[in-house]
Write an enzyme that holds these catalytic residues in place. Structure first.
Site, PDB file in Angstrom:
ATOM      1  N   VAL B 138       0.819  -1.199   0.000  1.00  0.00           N
ATOM      2  CA  VAL B 138       0.000   0.000   0.000  1.00  0.00           C
ATOM      3  C   VAL B 138       0.860   1.259   0.000  1.00  0.00           C
ATOM      4  CG1 VAL B 138      -1.647   1.326   1.370  1.00  0.00           C
ATOM      5  CG2 VAL B 138      -2.020  -1.113   1.039  1.00  0.00           C
ATOM      6  N   THR B 139       1.838   1.319   0.936  1.00  0.00           N
ATOM      7  CA  THR B 139       2.652   2.518   1.130  1.00  0.00           C
ATOM      8  C   THR B 139       3.426   2.923  -0.133  1.00  0.00           C
ATOM      9  OG1 THR B 139       2.908   1.957   3.437  1.00  0.00           O
ATOM     10  CG2 THR B 139       4.510   3.507   2.547  1.00  0.00           C
ATOM     11  N   GLU B 140       3.488   4.228  -0.361  1.00  0.00           N
ATOM     12  CA  GLU B 140       4.320   4.772  -1.447  1.00  0.00           C
ATOM     13  C   GLU B 140       5.158   5.903  -0.878  1.00  0.00           C
ATOM     14  OE1 GLU B 140       1.870   5.923  -4.743  1.00  0.00           O
ATOM     15  OE2 GLU B 140       0.933   3.940  -4.880  1.00  0.00           O
ATOM     16  N   ALA B 143       2.814   8.511  -0.030  1.00  0.00           N
ATOM     17  CA  ALA B 143       1.560   8.145   0.609  1.00  0.00           C
ATOM     18  C   ALA B 143       1.808   7.110   1.698  1.00  0.00           C
ATOM     19  CB  ALA B 143       0.574   7.579  -0.424  1.00  0.00           C
ATOM     20  N   ILE B 176       7.795  -2.168   1.738  1.00  0.00           N
ATOM     21  CA  ILE B 176       6.841  -3.266   1.800  1.00  0.00           C
ATOM     22  C   ILE B 176       7.463  -4.458   2.530  1.00  0.00           C
ATOM     23  CG2 ILE B 176       5.328  -4.794   0.456  1.00  0.00           C
ATOM     24  CD1 ILE B 176       4.746  -1.681   0.285  1.00  0.00           C
ATOM     25  N   ARG B 283      23.216 -10.221  38.979  1.00  0.00           N
ATOM     26  CA  ARG B 283      24.316  -9.280  38.910  1.00  0.00           C
ATOM     27  C   ARG B 283      24.565  -8.650  40.290  1.00  0.00           C
ATOM     28  NH1 ARG B 283      28.812  -7.467  36.165  1.00  0.00           N
ATOM     29  NH2 ARG B 283      28.938  -5.192  36.204  1.00  0.00           N
ATOM     30  N   GLN B 353      19.652   0.157  29.701  1.00  0.00           N
ATOM     31  CA  GLN B 353      20.294   0.894  30.785  1.00  0.00           C
ATOM     32  C   GLN B 353      20.515  -0.033  31.986  1.00  0.00           C
ATOM     33  OE1 GLN B 353      21.311   3.947  30.559  1.00  0.00           O
ATOM     34  NE2 GLN B 353      21.866   4.397  32.683  1.00  0.00           N
ATOM     35  N   GLY B 356      23.471  -2.087  31.717  1.00  0.00           N
ATOM     36  CA  GLY B 356      24.734  -1.353  31.613  1.00  0.00           C
ATOM     37  C   GLY B 356      25.486  -1.752  30.351  1.00  0.00           C
ATOM     38  N   GLU B 380       2.286   0.782  10.514  1.00  0.00           N
ATOM     39  CA  GLU B 380       0.822   0.769  10.707  1.00  0.00           C
ATOM     40  C   GLU B 380       0.314   2.082  11.307  1.00  0.00           C
ATOM     41  OE1 GLU B 380      -0.366  -1.669   8.594  1.00  0.00           O
ATOM     42  OE2 GLU B 380      -1.976  -1.678  10.071  1.00  0.00           O
TER      43      GLU B 380
END
Lengths: 260, 555
Positions: B138-140, B143, B176, B283, B353, B356, B380
């Protein structure tokens, strides 16, 4: 070929195990239950034998109602039917007691081959499979890593110190599994879909015709359950050279640990 | 962590709980064999699209794609709860691979919502059979979420008697997922009657599946451009058989697909917790495990655990509503996506974080998951698109219902609070009331034209609605005597504090920030919405966090 797999539902190895207040059982609130891994090899081997020789695979288990979930998983792997002896007191029964229940059920159904895990990973009893064979008066080959069936006989391989032993027995027989026997298949989604429709018979102890009811009574009991003692911190040996450190290590092993 | 808490019975779409759990167990097994940690790190490091492994997952020995295919077409007929749970578990293993799996589902969606019976039989049947990779094209470049701007064209091809026998497609698609490997794609292109979906098969003349993009994360997923030069597709491949319904079909699935992305983010979030919790117990620094250090746990672990639990609760609730047959849950899909992806992203950042230096190197997988999770805030529809949708739609609903929408949440929370006083419901009620009032103020002053203010409101709406869902779950678990009830009530109290604080802060951000209100008006308003009471949401929250830490670290 009628194949019966003896299956036990056990806590998943990654579950957090705590001792219950009674001191002789474990806390079961947060436990995830799975097929005993050695029994999973048994299911896989049974399916492979069925694929090669035809026949049916029946899953037989003693356990609480919840154990139907693991039987269903075995059915999703491809087994044909399941039988659960619904016994809420399973946690307090010893291996021989359970073997007697299983043997009583087995006397009422056809089998050419029984496959069991070498042991259940929860109580590490190493007993039930062999006891069942004894109670049924059939041969037992333990800890197998390979099997071949031909002409009514089963030939099994077992790893022994420094080599392999090959053992043969006529059928019917009972074999127990060792790691390395096979790689169990996944419960596939088509398998899961089919499993719902496969027969799963739930019996109670009362349904089983035992010769004498008291024969299922336990003869041993757990008197205490202890977690491993907390590991003490390690110790780093100081010294100017490897030689000095080694000397100190030997001294400590000798004088403190008293192992040399 | 949470399967649905309410099993109402047969009227819900989808699998029984036992079958669903078996599918989850099968997915977990993949991690032990087909998709081990070593393999996952290798795919990531070398940008390998694991085609073999993915095809194996679609093969007869596993058949994962059967989950979402209706029974009529040879599938398992799973519902939203099933798909969410399983997608979450897959993402827990690897978000890249989960993306490839999701692409198949997404690619099938236009067929599911718009396909003719014949098309469903053919193409869904093909997917069910296995060994079929699908992409949703779909994506362009020009768009993204604005689908109306697509430029790919589908011109009718006529036969001698003037009948349409097919379409000729020209254009390019971008970003895509699985585009480079898909066996067929569902493509959105403009016909003279408007956008429509087409099926285009791999190997069709003129259809070029481009090389994968190099990406920040989900490097095991393939993301390719596609180009179409006079690609002929027969008219049977026009989804639904009638051109012009493409946008409607694309919008119809968002309530569902965005919920799936939320589940993927949740899976990634759970994956980092799976690493950071045991790490902090093992740890030792300054003579004791990190998990014993309150500053560390209450900053880097506990709040994320609570937020992810809230996300999970909300996703379950929306999925259950979908399974009960509710439609038009687009805003809920947006809320789920915005909340789950943003909290998972922050959880991953803090997990890095928390580890570490070990978090920063690749061996511990946290840095990989952190890179992966970011995509969930983007694809999405970005978080900002979701903020836009949520604020616009909820504002309109609030106006249309004359404030009844959030007022009913407020009343519901007050009602729960009356019987369940320790789940933070009082603050959810206060927050819903304050939010309702803010929406009215913003509307009256025409501040809805200011997007920054709308976004601030979207966050308030999101937190209030997710919080309400948490309260409902606490109530149900308590009523059914679940062993989880106490934990969820405690988490609900902690989350209620977050909701109250966000609402209080954003309210001021809007009222004062807009410059539209004098100090007296704002002071009066603060009085009216019980601002001081909102501030009291902090009460005892440190002790509650201690308690959650005790549960997490099995103390």
């Amino acid at each position: 070929m009628e194949i019966v797999v003896l299956l036990k539902q056990v806590p998943a190895t990654e579950s957090y195990i705590g001792i219950a207040d009674d001191g002789v059982s474990i806390k079961t609130d947060d436990i995830k239950w799975v097929i005993n891994p050695y029994d999973e090899y048994a299911v896989e081997e049974a399916l492979r034998i069925k694929e090669a020789h035809g026949g049916t695979v029946t899953i037989l288990s003693v356990g609480p109602q919840k154990a139907t979930e693991t039987i269903r998983t075995a059915l999703a792997m491809g087994a044909d039917q399941g039988i659960l002896v619904n016994d809420p007191t399973i946690a307090t029964r010893d291996g021989l007691s359970i073997a007697r229940i299983l043997a009583a059920v087995l006397k009422s159904i056809p089998f050419d081959l029984i496959i069991a895990g070498q042991r259940a990973i929860d109580d590490d009893n190493f007993l039930v499979g062999t006891a069942v064979a004894e109670l049924l008066g059939i041969p037992n080959i333990s800890l197998i890593i390979k099997e071949d069936i031909a002409d009514g006989k089963i030939k099994c391989h077992r790893t022994i110190e420094g080599g392999t032993v090959v053992i043969e027995s006529p059928l019917p027989a009972l074999i127990t599994t060792q790691r390395g026997l096979n790689e169990p298949r996944y419960a596939s989604l088509p398998g899961i879909m089919k499993a719902k429709k496969k027969p799963l018979d739930v019996k109670t102890i009362m349904d089983i015709e035992l010769d004498r009811a008291q024969e299922t009574a336990s003869v041993t009991r757990i008197v205490a359950l202890k977690l491993p003692s907390e590991r003490k911190g390690g110790r780093i040996i100081q010294g100017d050279s490897a030689r000095a450190k080694a000397a100190e290590l030997v001294r400590l092993l000798r004088e403190e640990a008293k192992v040399l | 962590m949470t399967l649905s808490v309410i099993e109402k019975g047969a009227d819900l779409k989808g699998l029984d709980i036992e079958s669903r759990q078996m599918v989850v167990d099968t997915v977990r097994q993949l991690r032990k064999r087909l998709l081990t940690k070593e393999k996952i790190l290798e795919f990531d490091k070398n940008e390998i699209f694991p085609e073999k492994e993915i095809r194996e997952m679609l093969g007869p020995d596993i058949g994962l794609q059967l989950l979402f295919i209706p029974e009529a077409y040879g599938g398992m007929g799973g519902g939203a709860r099933d798909c969410c749970t399983v997608t979450c578990e897959m993402a827990r293993i690897c978000l890249g691979i989960a993306t490839a799996f999701f692409a198949i589902q997404l690619g099938s969606d236009p067929l599911m919502v718009g396909g003719t019976e014949e098309q469903k039989n053919k193409w869904l049947g093909k997917i069910a059979e296995g060994n079929t990779l699908v992409a949703y094209a779909v994506t362009e470049a020009g768009a993204g979420s604005n689908l109306a701007a697509i430029r790919t064209k589908a011109d009718p091809v006529l036969n001698d008697s003037g009948q349409i026998i097919g379409y000729k497609i020209n254009g390019t698609k971008q970003f895509i997922s699985t585009g480079g490997y898909a066996d067929f794609i569902t493509l959105l292109a403009n016909t003279p009657e408007g956008p429509a979906f087409f099926i285009v098969e791999k190997g069709t003349k003129g259809f070029i599946q481009g090389k994968g993009e190099e990406k920040h994360g989900i490097r095991a997923s393939n993301t390719s451009p596609l180009s179409f030069a006079d690609v002929f597709v027969p008219v049977e491949n026009l989804i639904g058989g009638v051109p012009g319904n493409g946008l409607k079909q694309a919008n119809q699935v968002f309530g569902y697909t965005r919920l799936m992305v939320a589940s993927m983010a949740l899976g990634g979030g759970k994956a980092v917790l799976d690493i950071v919790i045991p790490y902090s117990q093992e740890r030792i620094q300054f003579g004791s495990p990190l998990s014993e250090k309150q500053g560390y746990t209450h900053k880097l672990i506990v709040p994320h655990t609570v937020r992810l639990e809230a996300a999970s609760t909300y996703i379950d609730e929306v999925a259950e509503r979908l399974d009960s047959g509710e439609e038009d849950l687009q805003v809920e899909g947006s809320i789920a996506k915005l909340f789950a992806t943003e909290v998972a992203n922050r959880a991953a950042d803090d997990a890095m974080q928390a580890l570490g230096g070990y978090g920063y190197i690749s061996e511990y997988e946290v840095e990989k998951i952190k890179r992966d999770i970011k995509i969930t805030c983007i694809y999405e529809g970005t978080s900002e698109i979701q903020q836009n949708i949520i604020s616009t739609f909820r504002w309109k609903t609030t106006r249309k219902t004359k404030g009844e929408y959030y007022q009913s949440i407020r009343s519901e929370m007050e009602k729960i609070d009356a019987t369940l006083s320790d789940a933070g419901c009082r603050f959810y009620a206060l927050s819903a009331g304050a939010l309702n009032d803010i929406i009215m103020q913003v509307h009256d002053r025409r501040l809805t034209r200011k997007q920054y203010i709308m976004f601030a409101m979207a966050d308030m709406m999101t937190y209030v609605e997710v919080g309400a869902s948490m309260a409902r779950r606490a109530k149900i678990l308590t009523e059914t005597g679940s062993p989880e009830a106490e934990k969820i009530r405690c988490m609900s109290r902690i989350f209620a504090n977050e909701v109250a604080q966000l609402v209080a802060q954003n309210a001021l951000k809007i009222l004062l920030g807009s410059g539209e209100f004098d100090h007296k008006t704002v002071s009066d308003w603060m009085e009216k919405i019980s601002y001081t009471q909102l501030a009291f949401s902090h009460q005892n929250v440190v002790n509650d966090m201690d308690w959650v830490a005790d549960i997490l670290f099995e103390r």
